[in-house]
Write an enzyme that holds these catalytic residues in place. Structure first.
Site, short mmCIF file in Angstrom:
data_model
loop_
_atom_site.label_atom_id
_atom_site.label_comp_id
_atom_site.label_asym_id
_atom_site.label_seq_id
_atom_site.Cartn_x
_atom_site.Cartn_y
_atom_site.Cartn_z
N ARG A 16 0.81 -1.22 0.00
CA ARG A 16 0.00 0.00 0.00
C ARG A 16 0.85 1.27 0.00
O ARG A 16 0.34 2.36 -0.26
CB ARG A 16 -0.96 -0.01 1.20
CG ARG A 16 -2.19 -0.89 0.96
CD ARG A 16 -3.08 -0.93 2.18
NE ARG A 16 -2.57 -1.86 3.19
CZ ARG A 16 -3.17 -2.08 4.35
NH1 ARG A 16 -4.27 -1.43 4.66
NH2 ARG A 16 -2.65 -2.95 5.21
N ARG A 338 27.41 23.68 0.59
CA ARG A 338 27.60 22.25 0.44
C ARG A 338 28.50 21.73 1.56
O ARG A 338 29.05 22.51 2.34
CB ARG A 338 28.19 21.97 -0.94
CG ARG A 338 27.20 22.30 -2.08
CD ARG A 338 27.91 22.53 -3.39
NE ARG A 338 28.69 21.37 -3.82
CZ ARG A 338 29.52 21.39 -4.85
NH1 ARG A 338 29.71 22.51 -5.54
NH2 ARG A 338 30.18 20.30 -5.20
#
Length: 460
Positions: A16, A338
């Site tokens: 699901r 970063r």
């Protein structure tokens, strides 16, 4: 109570969820379901911790070992159902002489299951003298859960799955959480006779409780916090559970002296740490092991991932990952940091600045429109707008070193490897390819050519 073995069921696909990722490896607040359940169970200090795998078995097993290197992996065969998973686990543990004493069984799709709840279950199992105890909870809407059917004295008769329940059984609001404690001998006898004669054609572990009742006492203990035992079957349930958990996390930090202006748009992972008088503005995502110092301001619309933000720093409309931002630094807006950056005190990384593996000294400013990568900048240096450290030659990443009290003009390019000394001034538009000594003025002159009356080819 000594816990001989804990068995975590992680064999299912979770259809699901409609995902290529096994359900147990989906995440809530920065950790997978499996990691969370394993950590909670490990808090009980079981003599053996086993995880049953089947769907994408290698992937799930690898994850389990990364969370706990001493975990024992059990491979379930192709026969379906939780009952079959426990049969496989008990067979393996029995062959190793580990199937005695008290056994805990837990599903791995309850990401908020906690050690405190499990400890309460074990204590109740011991004091009640039960041979088997199921952890339950009471829900306003029990749809989808197995119902707890009790007799007149409160003992558990059986657990009826939703698809197999009649109308009166469906009206019961006390539900099974798929967490159990068994005496190992009672469990072995109860699972020996399981069959798959039910609506789903599976071997139900719940049937073992009804069998155990014929040889011993079966009880149930209701978890005091329904959220701690709520399961996840699809992404709708995951979103609802994550939101409920996040509300509690935000409330916790607000009670610790943190200002969160809009908890509904502020998402905080469990391992984040925030000091008092910090302010978290709307649209902020604080992830991983991020720490935020006293009096810092984060947001709006900022993502911090494993970042360290010191006291009094401001980070606005930016993404900061695996970087350290020093005291009273000013980051943003629209700054991308970063991994690998170290920014000193009272530094600045302004609008549209990108940094990667940059070490920035105290008081140094990179105001806007620049890329600083694989670079070391000294103290109290000012970097002009549009500056680039050209750190990659196509093969190697090279470093740029710029000293203290340097004034870099606009539109400069530093072609690494290159070193610029202290007290240097560079002219606008300079391309610096060679080392520059201290206290030097450097500029590069490009000859300008004007062609009057020029027309592009399509207008000629």
């Amino acid at each position: 109570m000594t816990l001989s073995a804990a068995i975590i069921l992680a064999a299912g696909e979770g259809t699901r969820m409609r995902s290529a990722t096994p359900k147990v490896l989906h995440t809530l607040a920065g950790k997978t379901f499996l990691e969370r359940v394993m950590a909670s169970v490990a808090g009980l200090d079981p003599e053996t911790l086993a995880v049953v795998v089947h769907y994408q078995a290698d992937r799930v097993a690898e994850a389990a070992r990364s969370y706990n290197e001493s975990v024992e992996i059990v491979n379930q065969d192709d026969l379906p159902g939780t009952g079959r998973a426990v049969q496989c686990a008990m067979n393996q543990l029995a062959a190793e002489g580990k199937a005695d004493g008290t056994v805990l069984i837990a599903a791995s799709d309850m990401p908020l299951l906690d050690t405190k709840t499990l400890s309460g279950l074990l204590d109740y199992h011991r004091t009640s003298g039960n041979d088997a105890t199921v952890l339950t909870t009471v829900l306003d809407d029990p749809t989808g859960y197995g119902r707890i059917i009790r007799d007149s004295d409160g003992s558990v008769l059986r657990i009826v799955e939703q698809k197999d329940a009649n109308s009166s059984e469906l009206a019961v609001r006390e539900v099974n959480t798929s967490v159990y404690v068994f005496d190992a001998k009672v469990l072995a006898a109860a699972i020996a006779g399981l069959d798959s004669q039910n609506a789903q054609g599976e071997f139900y572990l719940t049937d073992a409780l009804e069998t155990a009742r014929h040889t011993g006492r079966v009880g149930a203990w209701a978890a005091p916090d329904p959220l701690s035992v709520e399961g996840v079957n699809d992404r709708v349930q995951l979103a609802a559970l994550a939101a409920a958990h996040n509300r509690r996390v935000c409330e916790y930090w607000m009670r610790q002296g943190v200002t969160i202006l809009d908890p509904s748009t502020t998402w905080i992972d469990d391992d984040v740490r925030i000091e008092r008088d910090a302010q978290i503005l709307p649209g902020s995502f604080l992830q991983g092991t991020t720490t935020i110092g006293e009096g810092a301001v984060v947001g709006p619309y900022t993502t911090l991932i494993d970042a360290r933000i010191d006291a009094e720093a401001h980070v606005e409309r930016s993404r900061v990952q695996e970087s350290h931002v020093g005291r009273a630094a000013n980051i943003g807006p629209w700054t991308y940091m970063r991994p690998g950056n170290e920014l000193g005190e009272e530094t600045k990384a302004g609008a549209f600045v990108e940094m990667k593996k940059a070490h920035i000294g105290n008081g140094t400013k990179v105001p806007h429109l620049s890329y600083i990568g694989d670079a070391q900048l000294g103290e109290h240096t000012n970097i002009g707008g549009g500056t680039i450290t050209a750190n990659y030659d196509g093969v190697h990443k090279n470093r740029t070193k710029i000293g203290s009290n340097v004034h870099v003009g606009a539109g400069n390019m530093f072609v690494a490897p290159v070193e610029v000394g202290d007290g240097v001034t560079t002219g606008a538009g300079s391309v610096v390819r060679h080392d520059v000594p201290d206290d030097t003025m450097v500029y590069s002159e490009n000859t300008q050519h004007n062609i009057e009356g020029w027309k592009p080819a399509w207008e000629r």
